[in-house]
Design a protein around this motif. Structure first.
Motif, mmCIF file in Angstrom:
data_model
loop_
_atom_site.group_PDB
_atom_site.id
_atom_site.type_symbol
_atom_site.label_atom_id
_atom_site.label_comp_id
_atom_site.label_asym_id
_atom_site.label_seq_id
_atom_site.Cartn_x
_atom_site.Cartn_y
_atom_site.Cartn_z
ATOM 1 N N ALA A 75 -38.097 60.507 36.050
ATOM 2 C CA ALA A 75 -38.434 62.061 35.567
ATOM 3 C C ALA A 75 -40.282 61.166 35.244
ATOM 4 C CB ALA A 75 -37.829 62.262 34.708
ATOM 5 N N LEU A 76 -40.350 60.299 34.762
ATOM 6 C CA LEU A 76 -41.729 60.383 34.495
ATOM 7 C C LEU A 76 -42.876 60.130 35.297
ATOM 8 C CD1 LEU A 76 -41.469 58.265 31.133
ATOM 9 C CD2 LEU A 76 -41.220 61.052 31.122
ATOM 10 N N ASP A 77 -44.087 60.707 35.508
ATOM 11 C CA ASP A 77 -45.343 60.730 36.694
ATOM 12 C C ASP A 77 -45.750 59.791 35.771
ATOM 13 O OD1 ASP A 77 -46.999 61.021 38.634
ATOM 14 O OD2 ASP A 77 -48.572 61.771 37.343
ATOM 15 N N VAL A 78 -45.521 58.228 36.468
ATOM 16 C CA VAL A 78 -45.794 56.818 36.036
ATOM 17 C C VAL A 78 -46.014 56.255 36.797
ATOM 18 C CG1 VAL A 78 -45.169 54.785 35.083
ATOM 19 C CG2 VAL A 78 -43.958 56.667 33.982
ATOM 20 N N THR A 79 -47.460 55.634 37.158
ATOM 21 C CA THR A 79 -47.736 54.671 38.392
ATOM 22 C C THR A 79 -47.284 53.227 37.484
ATOM 23 O OG1 THR A 79 -49.864 56.060 38.973
ATOM 24 C CG2 THR A 79 -49.624 54.311 39.540
ATOM 25 N N TRP A 80 -46.296 52.480 38.467
ATOM 26 C CA TRP A 80 -46.129 50.833 38.018
ATOM 27 C C TRP A 80 -47.181 50.366 38.932
ATOM 28 C CZ3 TRP A 80 -43.010 51.062 34.388
ATOM 29 C CH2 TRP A 80 -42.346 51.841 34.074
ATOM 30 N N HIS A 81 -46.833 48.674 38.391
ATOM 31 C CA HIS A 81 -47.767 47.944 38.379
ATOM 32 C C HIS A 81 -47.087 47.040 38.768
ATOM 33 C CE1 HIS A 81 -52.848 49.722 39.034
ATOM 34 N NE2 HIS A 81 -51.803 50.331 38.108
ATOM 35 N N PHE A 82 -46.861 45.705 39.652
ATOM 36 C CA PHE A 82 -45.952 45.156 39.444
ATOM 37 C C PHE A 82 -47.424 43.577 39.125
ATOM 38 C CE2 PHE A 82 -44.580 40.819 41.024
ATOM 39 C CZ PHE A 82 -43.528 40.472 39.982
ATOM 40 N N ILE A 83 -47.339 42.690 38.596
ATOM 41 C CA ILE A 83 -48.112 41.859 38.173
ATOM 42 C C ILE A 83 -47.559 40.685 37.781
ATOM 43 C CG2 ILE A 83 -50.210 43.870 37.225
ATOM 44 C CD1 ILE A 83 -49.194 42.562 34.417
ATOM 45 N N GLY A 84 -46.806 40.144 38.229
ATOM 46 C CA GLY A 84 -45.795 38.678 38.512
ATOM 47 C C GLY A 84 -45.622 37.913 39.257
ATOM 48 N N PRO A 85 -45.796 36.746 39.586
ATOM 49 C CA PRO A 85 -46.119 35.769 41.233
ATOM 50 C C PRO A 85 -44.695 36.215 41.362
ATOM 51 C CG PRO A 85 -45.678 34.186 38.561
ATOM 52 C CD PRO A 85 -45.368 36.082 38.299
#
Length: 231
Positions: A75-85
């Motif tokens: 429900a939140l206006d979040v930008t999600w980054h994946f930074i792991g292997p």
């Protein structure tokens, strides 16, 4: 009721933003610096607290943990980054749920992400992880191989090449950090000339944020300094 943990997150965010602005003001690069909050191993409530304090970009290192939080907080206006292997058997989940991937180091992973990105979603924003120090203990593409990988990603219709990232060796001194970050900045500027979509240089964490910004980082990845020690 506002908990002590929540209070600390809000205060820490405010302090880090002030620190980033102060460092950037004395940098030779006239760029604003984005703060990426690294939320791995912290609960969804901590992310919600940071969101309420104005933070919008969050990073996760573990695929399933990240997907669980994305679903909890959809429900939140979040930008999600994946930074792991990223392993081949996890690319589909990342392609379907995340907005950015900062840890591309192989053509095979880029190809799978491109094939598995749903047509209904915008292209997945991609950073190439560069092993700038040739550290055998660190992931990342070698500097000499960056241009070929960037060209491949730029040809993928469901991916958007946005720049490069690095993680330095843990025990480097300040001068070595500055040299490594300067080499990254030089590489970034060359890529910008070749690929107009390149606009992000992600480098610097809690321990080396100052050196990274002085060398031209425009995104820093901060975790424990915001959220405290991980569970």
């Amino acid at each position: 009721m506002v908990t002590k943990v929540a209070e600390n997150i809000v205060k820490s965010l405010e302090q880090i933003r002030q620190d980033i602005d102060a460092i950037a003001e004395h940098s030779d690069f006239n760029e604003s610096v984005r703060l990426l909050a690294v939320s791995k191993k912290h609960p969804a409530d901590a992310i919600r607290t940071a969101y309420d304090a104005g933070q919008r970009e969050f990073a996760e290192n573990y695929v399933q943990e990240g997907v669980d939080k994305i679903q909890q907080l959809k429900a939140l206006d979040v930008t999600w980054h994946f930074i792991g292997p990223l392993q081949s058997n996890k690319t589909k989940l990342v392609a379907e749920h995340f907005d950015w991937v900062q840890s591309i180091e192989r053509e095979k992973i880029a190809r799978r992400l491109n094939e598995q990105r749903p047509d209904a979603l915008p292209p997945l924003n991609v950073l190439l992880q560069v092993n700038i120090d040739n550290d055998p203990n660190k992931s990342g593409v070698q500097k000499k191989d960056v241009y070929a990988l960037a060209e491949f990603v730029s040809q993928c219709s469901h991916l958007k090449l946005r720049g490069i990232m690095t993680i330095l060796e843990a025990d480097t001194d300040e001068n070595q950090q500055l040299n490594s970050f300067a080499a990254m900045r030089s590489l970034y500027e060359k890529l910008q000339q070749m690929h107009p979509s390149v606009d992000t240089l992600s480098m610097g964490m809690s321990g080396d944020m100052r050196q990274a910004i002085h060398a031209g980082a425009n995104m820093v990845r901060i975790g424990s300094a915001i959220f405290g020690q991980r569970e």
